[in-house]
Design a protein around this motif. Structure first.
Motif, PDB file in Angstrom:
ATOM      1  N   THR A   1       0.818  -1.211   0.000  1.00  0.00           N
ATOM      2  CA  THR A   1       0.000   0.000   0.000  1.00  0.00           C
ATOM      3  C   THR A   1       0.852   1.261   0.000  1.00  0.00           C
ATOM      4  N   GLY A   2       2.152   1.111   0.261  1.00  0.00           N
ATOM      5  CA  GLY A   2       3.033   2.268   0.307  1.00  0.00           C
ATOM      6  C   GLY A   2       3.079   2.948   1.653  1.00  0.00           C
ATOM      7  N   THR A   3       2.417   2.372   2.653  1.00  0.00           N
ATOM      8  CA  THR A   3       2.420   2.957   3.993  1.00  0.00           C
ATOM      9  C   THR A   3       3.073   1.973   4.972  1.00  0.00           C
ATOM     10  N   PHE A   4       3.420   2.480   6.139  1.00  0.00           N
ATOM     11  CA  PHE A   4       4.042   1.672   7.180  1.00  0.00           C
ATOM     12  C   PHE A   4       3.219   1.782   8.452  1.00  0.00           C
ATOM     13  N   ASP A   5       3.216   0.701   9.249  1.00  0.00           N
ATOM     14  CA  ASP A   5       2.507   0.746  10.524  1.00  0.00           C
ATOM     15  C   ASP A   5       3.399   1.370  11.590  1.00  0.00           C
ATOM     16  N   GLU A   6       2.920   1.362  12.838  1.00  0.00           N
ATOM     17  CA  GLU A   6       3.662   2.029  13.913  1.00  0.00           C
ATOM     18  C   GLU A   6       4.982   1.344  14.243  1.00  0.00           C
ATOM     19  N   ARG A   7       5.157   0.076  13.855  1.00  0.00           N
ATOM     20  CA  ARG A   7       6.417  -0.631  14.113  1.00  0.00           C
ATOM     21  C   ARG A   7       7.380  -0.553  12.927  1.00  0.00           C
ATOM     22  N   GLY A   8       6.965   0.094  11.846  1.00  0.00           N
ATOM     23  CA  GLY A   8       7.824   0.238  10.675  1.00  0.00           C
ATOM     24  C   GLY A   8       7.676  -0.863   9.643  1.00  0.00           C
ATOM     25  N   ASN A   9       6.668  -1.727   9.797  1.00  0.00           N
ATOM     26  CA  ASN A   9       6.421  -2.786   8.823  1.00  0.00           C
ATOM     27  C   ASN A   9       5.548  -2.264   7.692  1.00  0.00           C
ATOM     28  N   LYS A  10       5.730  -2.831   6.498  1.00  0.00           N
ATOM     29  CA  LYS A  10       4.894  -2.450   5.361  1.00  0.00           C
ATOM     30  C   LYS A  10       3.455  -2.894   5.605  1.00  0.00           C
ATOM     31  N   VAL A  11       2.516  -2.049   5.226  1.00  0.00           N
ATOM     32  CA  VAL A  11       1.102  -2.393   5.305  1.00  0.00           C
ATOM     33  C   VAL A  11       0.688  -2.926   3.941  1.00  0.00           C
ATOM     34  N   LEU A  12       0.098  -4.114   3.927  1.00  0.00           N
ATOM     35  CA  LEU A  12      -0.308  -4.764   2.686  1.00  0.00           C
ATOM     36  C   LEU A  12      -1.833  -4.816   2.596  1.00  0.00           C
ATOM     37  N   TRP A  13      -2.326  -5.024   1.374  1.00  0.00           N
ATOM     38  CA  TRP A  13      -3.762  -5.211   1.166  1.00  0.00           C
ATOM     39  C   TRP A  13      -4.201  -6.616   1.554  1.00  0.00           C
ATOM     40  N   VAL A  14      -3.234  -7.502   1.819  1.00  0.00           N
ATOM     41  CA  VAL A  14      -3.559  -8.898   2.121  1.00  0.00           C
ATOM     42  C   VAL A  14      -2.951  -9.296   3.453  1.00  0.00           C
TER      43      VAL A  14
END
Length: 139
Positions: free
Chosen positions: A71-84
């Motif tokens: 998705t091009g975004t990261f969560d609060e821990r720095g992991n990539k956010v995916l659509w799946v």
């Protein structure tokens, strides 16, 4: 005798069914189209099984799916956010047979689909399977 004018109840039902069909295509079409791309990735991974161990194939599937659904975004821990949602060690199953030489790959993942107009989100679960003959070609 006069011609009928206006909408009938059956005409209204057909109009509503057409609108629901178009809405479904707009909302869920991209998820199913991406599933076709995942199937192509699995076919490529099955071809890799000829020369690569299972861990390499699993890493290939994980990398390709991560690239496709980023998705091009990261969560609060720095992991990539995916659509799946998937775990490469639990949701990817690779089985090989010796006689005949075959490989079977199963991949299960969940896709989050945002619903337009209505709002909210729907989670679709996809179960993909690919099998490949690994016996050498005799020309």
């Amino acid at each position: 005798m006069r011609a009928h004018r206006g909408f009938t109840f059956v005409g209204l039902l057909f109009l509503l069914a057409g609108a629901a069909g178009i809405y479904s295509i707009v909302a869920f079409g991209p998820a199913y189209w991406d599933n076709v791309e995942v199937g192509k990735t699995l076919h490529e991974a099955a071809n890799m099984c000829m020369r690569s161990p299972d861990d390499g194939v699993r890493e290939f599937i994980s990398t390709k799916v991560t690239e496709q659904f980023d998705t091009g975004t990261f969560d609060e821990r720095g992991n990539k956010v995916l659509w799946v949602d998937f775990d490469p060690y639990q949701d990817v199953r690779i089985e090989r047979t010796d006689k005949p030489q075959f490989v079977n790959i199963w991949f299960t993942y969940q896709r989050h689909v945002p619903l337009p107009i209505i709002g909210g989100e729907r989670v679709l679960t996809f179960n993909d399977h690919v099998e490949q003959d690994l016996s050498p070609v005799k020309w």
